[in-house]
Design a protein around this motif. Structure first.
Motif, mmCIF file in Angstrom:
data_model
loop_
_atom_site.group_PDB
_atom_site.id
_atom_site.type_symbol
_atom_site.label_atom_id
_atom_site.label_comp_id
_atom_site.label_asym_id
_atom_site.label_seq_id
_atom_site.Cartn_x
_atom_site.Cartn_y
_atom_site.Cartn_z
ATOM 1 N N GLY A 1 67.396 23.633 46.191
ATOM 2 C CA GLY A 1 65.981 23.311 46.303
ATOM 3 C C GLY A 1 65.572 22.560 47.554
ATOM 4 N N ARG A 2 66.507 21.956 48.268
ATOM 5 C CA ARG A 2 66.118 21.211 49.475
ATOM 6 C C ARG A 2 65.847 22.170 50.624
ATOM 7 N NH1 ARG A 2 69.297 18.632 45.636
ATOM 8 N NH2 ARG A 2 68.673 16.464 45.464
ATOM 9 N N SER A 3 64.953 21.759 51.490
ATOM 10 C CA SER A 3 64.592 22.590 52.646
ATOM 11 C C SER A 3 65.707 22.565 53.696
ATOM 12 C CB SER A 3 63.300 22.074 53.274
ATOM 13 O OG SER A 3 63.526 20.803 53.867
ATOM 14 N N ILE A 4 65.680 23.553 54.562
ATOM 15 C CA ILE A 4 66.628 23.596 55.683
ATOM 16 C C ILE A 4 66.453 22.357 56.547
ATOM 17 C CG2 ILE A 4 67.214 24.824 57.814
ATOM 18 C CD1 ILE A 4 66.560 27.446 56.279
ATOM 19 N N GLU A 5 65.216 21.946 56.756
ATOM 20 C CA GLU A 5 64.947 20.765 57.578
ATOM 21 C C GLU A 5 65.577 19.512 56.974
ATOM 22 O OE1 GLU A 5 62.544 22.953 56.555
ATOM 23 O OE2 GLU A 5 62.266 23.962 58.485
ATOM 24 N N ALA A 6 65.478 19.362 55.649
ATOM 25 C CA ALA A 6 66.071 18.194 54.989
ATOM 26 C C ALA A 6 67.594 18.216 55.124
ATOM 27 C CB ALA A 6 65.664 18.144 53.517
ATOM 28 N N LYS A 7 68.193 19.383 55.014
ATOM 29 C CA LYS A 7 69.648 19.498 55.156
ATOM 30 C C LYS A 7 70.078 19.152 56.577
ATOM 31 C CE LYS A 7 69.476 23.244 51.953
ATOM 32 N NZ LYS A 7 69.659 24.673 51.790
ATOM 33 N N LYS A 8 69.362 19.654 57.554
ATOM 34 C CA LYS A 8 69.690 19.335 58.948
ATOM 35 C C LYS A 8 69.502 17.848 59.226
ATOM 36 C CE LYS A 8 68.900 23.860 61.006
ATOM 37 N NZ LYS A 8 68.168 24.624 62.038
ATOM 38 N N ALA A 9 68.487 17.260 58.625
ATOM 39 C CA ALA A 9 68.268 15.815 58.777
ATOM 40 C C ALA A 9 69.447 15.047 58.176
ATOM 41 C CB ALA A 9 66.962 15.396 58.118
ATOM 42 N N LEU A 10 69.940 15.513 57.025
ATOM 43 C CA LEU A 10 71.093 14.868 56.402
ATOM 44 C C LEU A 10 72.298 14.906 57.337
ATOM 45 C CD1 LEU A 10 72.603 13.580 54.009
ATOM 46 C CD2 LEU A 10 73.081 15.925 53.218
ATOM 47 N N TYR A 11 72.600 16.067 57.887
ATOM 48 C CA TYR A 11 73.759 16.177 58.780
ATOM 49 C C TYR A 11 73.637 15.199 59.941
ATOM 50 C CZ TYR A 11 74.014 20.754 56.424
ATOM 51 O OH TYR A 11 74.042 21.761 55.503
ATOM 52 N N GLN A 12 72.464 15.149 60.555
ATOM 53 C CA GLN A 12 72.277 14.277 61.711
ATOM 54 C C GLN A 12 72.393 12.801 61.331
ATOM 55 O OE1 GLN A 12 72.423 15.228 64.876
ATOM 56 N NE2 GLN A 12 72.855 17.186 63.891
ATOM 57 N N LEU A 13 71.856 12.433 60.180
ATOM 58 C CA LEU A 13 71.990 11.050 59.721
ATOM 59 C C LEU A 13 73.460 10.692 59.511
ATOM 60 C CD1 LEU A 13 69.055 10.733 57.152
ATOM 61 C CD2 LEU A 13 69.291 9.490 59.327
ATOM 62 N N ILE A 14 74.209 11.580 58.884
ATOM 63 C CA ILE A 14 75.632 11.315 58.654
ATOM 64 C C ILE A 14 76.364 11.158 59.975
ATOM 65 C CG2 ILE A 14 77.805 12.278 57.778
ATOM 66 C CD1 ILE A 14 76.098 13.594 55.510
ATOM 67 N N PHE A 15 76.163 12.102 60.893
ATOM 68 C CA PHE A 15 76.848 12.024 62.188
ATOM 69 C C PHE A 15 76.495 10.724 62.920
ATOM 70 C CE2 PHE A 15 76.681 16.900 62.188
ATOM 71 C CZ PHE A 15 77.969 17.022 61.695
ATOM 72 N N SER A 16 75.216 10.394 62.984
ATOM 73 C CA SER A 16 74.811 9.232 63.779
ATOM 74 C C SER A 16 75.209 7.916 63.111
ATOM 75 C CB SER A 16 73.311 9.262 64.076
ATOM 76 O OG SER A 16 72.553 9.156 62.896
ATOM 77 N N ARG A 17 75.026 7.790 61.813
ATOM 78 C CA ARG A 17 75.367 6.518 61.149
ATOM 79 C C ARG A 17 76.870 6.281 61.095
ATOM 80 N NH1 ARG A 17 70.840 6.330 56.277
ATOM 81 N NH2 ARG A 17 69.053 6.261 57.713
ATOM 82 N N MET A 18 77.640 7.323 60.885
ATOM 83 C CA MET A 18 79.099 7.139 60.864
ATOM 84 C C MET A 18 79.602 6.715 62.245
ATOM 85 S SD MET A 18 80.269 7.493 57.838
ATOM 86 C CE MET A 18 79.751 8.149 56.264
ATOM 87 N N GLU A 19 78.996 7.270 63.273
ATOM 88 C CA GLU A 19 79.393 6.884 64.627
ATOM 89 C C GLU A 19 78.952 5.451 64.933
ATOM 90 O OE1 GLU A 19 79.733 8.960 68.926
ATOM 91 O OE2 GLU A 19 77.794 9.222 67.931
ATOM 92 N N GLN A 20 77.715 5.113 64.584
ATOM 93 C CA GLN A 20 77.188 3.774 64.876
ATOM 94 C C GLN A 20 77.887 2.681 64.074
ATOM 95 O OE1 GLN A 20 73.046 4.122 63.935
ATOM 96 N NE2 GLN A 20 72.582 5.387 65.727
ATOM 97 N N LYS A 21 78.128 2.932 62.800
ATOM 98 C CA LYS A 21 78.611 1.870 61.918
ATOM 99 C C LYS A 21 80.126 1.837 61.728
ATOM 100 C CE LYS A 21 74.220 1.909 59.557
ATOM 101 N NZ LYS A 21 73.587 0.805 58.913
ATOM 102 N N LEU A 22 80.788 2.998 61.872
ATOM 103 C CA LEU A 22 82.237 3.038 61.662
ATOM 104 C C LEU A 22 83.004 3.590 62.864
ATOM 105 C CD1 LEU A 22 82.415 4.262 57.946
ATOM 106 C CD2 LEU A 22 82.813 1.953 58.821
ATOM 107 N N ALA A 23 82.291 3.888 63.940
ATOM 108 C CA ALA A 23 82.904 4.410 65.172
ATOM 109 C C ALA A 23 83.679 5.710 64.926
ATOM 110 C CB ALA A 23 83.777 3.361 65.841
#
Length: 129
Positions: A71-93
């Motif tokens: 049920g989630r939109s493609i845009e929401a899924k892409k936003a999820l991927y980007q959030l995961i990539f950026s936060r994992m890099e910022q917070k856990l290197a």
């Protein structure tokens, strides 16, 4: 509903599992407008000889498998991927190159939860984001 499996090297993933789970959950909450109290994460720790991965990855290489209601939109899924990539890099290197995500959506009727078929549940959140 989302069930999440996280695979990685024991020596890397085990010590950071709580922080990893917190960051991952915050990404899902933000991208999918998901309830804070709906967290189902399972960690699978692999020893050196049990986890082969592509060239160019490091011992931080982590696979995230997300199984969820459709049920989630493609845009929401892409936003999820980007959030995961950026936060994992910022917070856990953890480099985005060391994270792979697969998302599998299934119809609500393919889930059995709280004694009911998923399509008979009354959800307190919206799937159409």
């Amino acid at each position: 509903m989302a069930q999440i499996k996280i695979y990685g090297h024991t020596s890397f993933l085990h010590p950071i599992r709580r922080a990893f789970s917190d960051i991952l959950h915050s990404c899902i909450v933000d991208a999918f407008q998901y309830p804070e109290n709906k967290r189902a994460h399972r960690f699978f720790y692999l020893d050196e000889g049990d986890f082969y991965y592509p060239a160019g990855r490091t011992s931080q290489y982590t696979i995230i498998e997300i199984s969820m209601f459709e049920g989630r939109s493609i845009e929401a899924k892409k936003a999820l991927y980007q959030l995961i990539f950026s936060r994992m890099e910022q917070k856990l290197a953890i480099s985005p190159n060391d994270i792979e995500i697969t998302l599998t959506e299934t119809p609500l009727h393919n889930w059995g939860i709280r004694g009911k078929s998923g399509d008979d549940l009354v959800l307190n959140y919206n799937l159409a984001v």
